[in-house]
Design a protein around this motif. Structure first.
Motif: not given
Length: 72
Positions: A1-4, A35-39, A67-72
């Protein structure tokens, strides 16, 4: 799932290269181009860490981006 997280605002003083990386990520998010989002997400993670290690952004900036892009 794409997340911002739209509620987290990033500082205006981020380095130009990092702003471009983030802009590309958000472009792919808005296009629903998974595809491009995850890369690009990998690029943002790597470069955010590199900028913080090299003192170009603060630890707080790194945490906001993560936090904004879902890393943590």
């Amino acid at each position: 799932m794409l997340y911002i997280d739209p509620d987290i605002l990033l500082p205006d003083n981020l380095p130009k290269g990092l702003k471009e990386d983030i802009s590309n990520l958000e472009k792919y998010y808005n296009e629903n181009n998974e595809n491009e989002y995850w890369l690009q997400l990998d690029v943002v993670e790597f470069n955010t860490k590199a900028y913080q290690i090299n003192g170009k952004i603060s630890k707080n900036d790194l945490q906001l981006i993560f936090r904004k892009y879902g890393f943590a």
